[in-house]
Design a protein around this motif. Structure first.
Motif, mmCIF file in Angstrom:
data_model
loop_
_atom_site.group_PDB
_atom_site.id
_atom_site.type_symbol
_atom_site.label_atom_id
_atom_site.label_comp_id
_atom_site.label_asym_id
_atom_site.label_seq_id
_atom_site.Cartn_x
_atom_site.Cartn_y
_atom_site.Cartn_z
ATOM 1 N N GLN A 128 -27.307 -20.190 45.122
ATOM 2 C CA GLN A 128 -27.385 -19.485 43.412
ATOM 3 C C GLN A 128 -26.542 -20.613 42.309
ATOM 4 N N PRO A 129 -27.713 -20.271 41.568
ATOM 5 C CA PRO A 129 -27.612 -21.329 40.532
ATOM 6 C C PRO A 129 -26.816 -20.927 39.313
ATOM 7 N N SER A 130 -25.637 -22.049 38.892
ATOM 8 C CA SER A 130 -24.039 -21.759 38.157
ATOM 9 C C SER A 130 -25.660 -20.859 36.735
ATOM 10 N N LYS A 138 -36.473 -17.655 47.874
ATOM 11 C CA LYS A 138 -36.868 -18.546 48.150
ATOM 12 C C LYS A 138 -37.116 -20.106 49.044
ATOM 13 N N PRO A 139 -36.280 -20.719 48.915
ATOM 14 C CA PRO A 139 -36.130 -21.747 50.534
ATOM 15 C C PRO A 139 -35.568 -20.924 51.921
ATOM 16 N N MET A 158 -29.320 -15.232 59.200
ATOM 17 C CA MET A 158 -27.536 -15.630 59.047
ATOM 18 C C MET A 158 -27.738 -16.429 57.273
ATOM 19 N N CYS A 159 -27.330 -15.656 56.711
ATOM 20 C CA CYS A 159 -27.485 -16.037 55.003
ATOM 21 C C CYS A 159 -26.123 -17.359 54.290
ATOM 22 N N ARG A 160 -26.409 -17.895 54.428
ATOM 23 C CA ARG A 160 -25.379 -19.036 53.922
ATOM 24 C C ARG A 160 -25.225 -18.603 52.664
ATOM 25 N N CYS A 161 -23.897 -17.813 51.696
ATOM 26 C CA CYS A 161 -24.193 -18.180 50.637
ATOM 27 C C CYS A 161 -22.688 -18.385 49.627
ATOM 28 N N SER A 162 -22.614 -17.913 48.899
ATOM 29 C CA SER A 162 -20.760 -18.551 48.053
ATOM 30 C C SER A 162 -21.121 -17.210 47.934
ATOM 31 N N VAL A 169 -31.301 -8.209 47.404
ATOM 32 C CA VAL A 169 -31.528 -9.943 46.872
ATOM 33 C C VAL A 169 -31.659 -10.211 49.051
ATOM 34 N N LYS A 170 -30.803 -8.731 49.738
ATOM 35 C CA LYS A 170 -31.127 -8.263 51.114
ATOM 36 C C LYS A 170 -32.899 -7.711 52.008
#
Length: 486
Positions: A128-130, A138-139, A158-162, A169-170
């Protein structure tokens, strides 16, 4: 046997280990017998001789599929019953050249054990670019495409995210990665890693496994998960602090002491204290550092003097040994709680060899010469603090990894000075546990107690260190080794 393979993409260190262990936790809470295997592409024939600062050369084991099937059947519980589920963590990142042979092995493995017995979880990163604040898929798309190209299709992504995944998005990940939206699991940053099992459970992971792998889940109250939630809640409310000085040789890389740090955290949480670890390079405590880098020397001693307790973990080689001895002497003289986990190597030509190489090992050969695995320690004293911390048992089985031991010929010299060998091996030839009289907590063990520490069941030697550092050991012992309900 049901197999759950956990792979990772995009970056290393994404959290595969935490997710794999969290899956094991929630499945175990359902009444299932669970075991786990960690396969690291960076396995060397004898990786134990490498410094943590060194990069380990890849070595591929033969017949990995048969090995996995054999290891999965080995009981990890005291009842000796064969496990029902094996969670396999494949280290590294999909696409790395080192992991290619392992990916191919599991591509074949899924057909050998049949689809209904094999499930793949792929852990990926959703950055999640600031600059935009937008969650990027995409990754994950690229990582899943690469995994599929190698013959493995993820059942759960399993999506690692802040922050929690947005619905759009899901759905995008679902569409472009060819899975249902319910198969896209959000693993966002949480207050502590102990909340991850609860996070996965809340998103229906157990229900998915039950359907996908036809697991015989018991329909009863899940006491273990209730305890886990209570522990997680407590970890968020900690107000009191306790500091431990970790004096070692590899402190520039905290992962070198991952098991030690976790064991300290387990024990600190059990007494409702927030842990602060003060990393001290043992070489910085030595006179040579005072001459060459006095600021570093004084900073190291300042950290040591300000700690509530001292821990010296194991390490090989001569470097930094004098610094460890300085720290131990300081803890002894200042009556600071102290734990020495495992032994180190000293001057081989010493005229008074206190620590010697085990006689059955070839002193000219370093590789493959360690005393490894679970060994039994017999307690020789009924009044030992360590024995009481273990529950006043007659013996314990702990894991070992060492080549050196205390010279048994010098045992009486130690005991004349108040150092009592309260634990020995079954033959009475090896000194396993030492305690210092007239000291609040001064303990040395030959084995690695951190390897058996668990969040809900901390390692007794580490637990004793944290109790003593927080000033609670004596009251704990007086209460019959029971914590207050609070």
């Amino acid at each position: 046997m049901k197999y759950i393979l956990v792979t990772g993409g995009v970056i290393s260190g994404i959290g595969k280990g935490i997710i794999a262990s969290s899956i094991g936790t929630i499945l175990k809470s359902c009444g299932l017998r669970v075991t786990a295997i960690k396969i690291d592409p960076y396995i060397n024939i004898d990786a134990g001789t490498f410094s943590p600062y060194e990069h380990v050369v890849p070595h591929i084991t033969d017949a990995i599929q048969e090995w996995v099937m054999r290891q999965a059947k080995v009981s990890v519980d005291e009842d000796g019953v064969e496990p029902q589920v094996c969670v396999i963590e494949l280290g590294g990142t999909v696409g790395d050249i080192e992991s290619m042979p392992f990916i191919e092995a599991f591509r074949q493995f899924q057909f050998k054990v049949k689809r209904e017995n094999f499930c793949n979880i792929h852990v990926s990163l959703v950055p999640q670019p600031s600059t935009t604040g937008e969650q990027k898929t995409k990754p994950t798309q690229n990582s899943v495409r690469e995994l599929r190209g190698l013959g493995l299709s993820p059942d759960l992504i399993m999506c690692r995210c802040s922050t929690p995944l947005e619905t759009a998005v899901k759905e995008k990940i679902s569409m472009f990665c060819h899975v249902e939206p319910t198969q896209v699991i959000c693993v966002h940053d949480v207050s502590s890693i102990y909340r991850v099992p609860l996070l996965l459970e809340s998103q229906g992971v157990v229900g998915y496994f039950c359907t996908r792998l036809d697991l015989p889940v018991e329909t009863r109250a899940r006491k273990m998960l209730t305890k886990w939630k209570e522990m997680s809640d407590r970890s968020d409310r900690l107000l009191e602090h306790v500091s431990i000085a970790l004096v070692g040789k590899y402190t520039k890389l905290s992962d070198s002491y991952a098991s030690v740090i976790k064991a300290l955290e387990h024990s600190a949480l059990a007494i409702n204290h927030k842990l602060e670890v003060k990393y001290i390079d043992s070489a910085d405590l030595e006179a040579a550092t005072l001459q060459e880098e006095p600021v570093k020397y004084h900073d190291a001693w300042h950290k040591l003097c300000g700690a509530d307790g001292v821990l010296v973990p194991g390490g090989f080689g001569v470097r930094g040994t004098e610094g460890k001895i300085h720290a131990i002497r300081w803890a002894r003289e200042k009556k600071k709680p102290f734990l020495d986990a495992n032994s180190t190597e000293f001057e081989p030509e010493s005229k008074h060899p206190v620590v010697i190489e085990m006689p059955e090992h070839n002193p000219e050969q370093m590789g493959g010469t360690m005393r490894l695995g679970k060994r039994r320690t017999i307690f020789k004293s009924n009044n030992s603090v360590i024995r009481k911390l273990y529950g006043d048992v007659e013996f314990v089985d702990e894991r070992h990894r060492h080549r050196f031991e205390v010279n048994p010929d010098l045992k009486h010299h130690f005991e004349e000075k108040g150092l009592q060998f309260v634990g020995e091996d079954v033959d009475g030839e090896r000194m396993e546990v030492i305690e210092l009289e007239d000291h609040g907590y001064f303990v040395g063990v030959q084995y690695h107690p951190e390897f058996t520490s668990r969040p809900i069941k901390p390692s007794p030697p580490y637990f004793g260190l944290l109790l003593a550092a927080a000033g609670k050991l004596q009251s704990y012992l007086l209460k019959g080794c029971r914590l207050s309900p609070r």
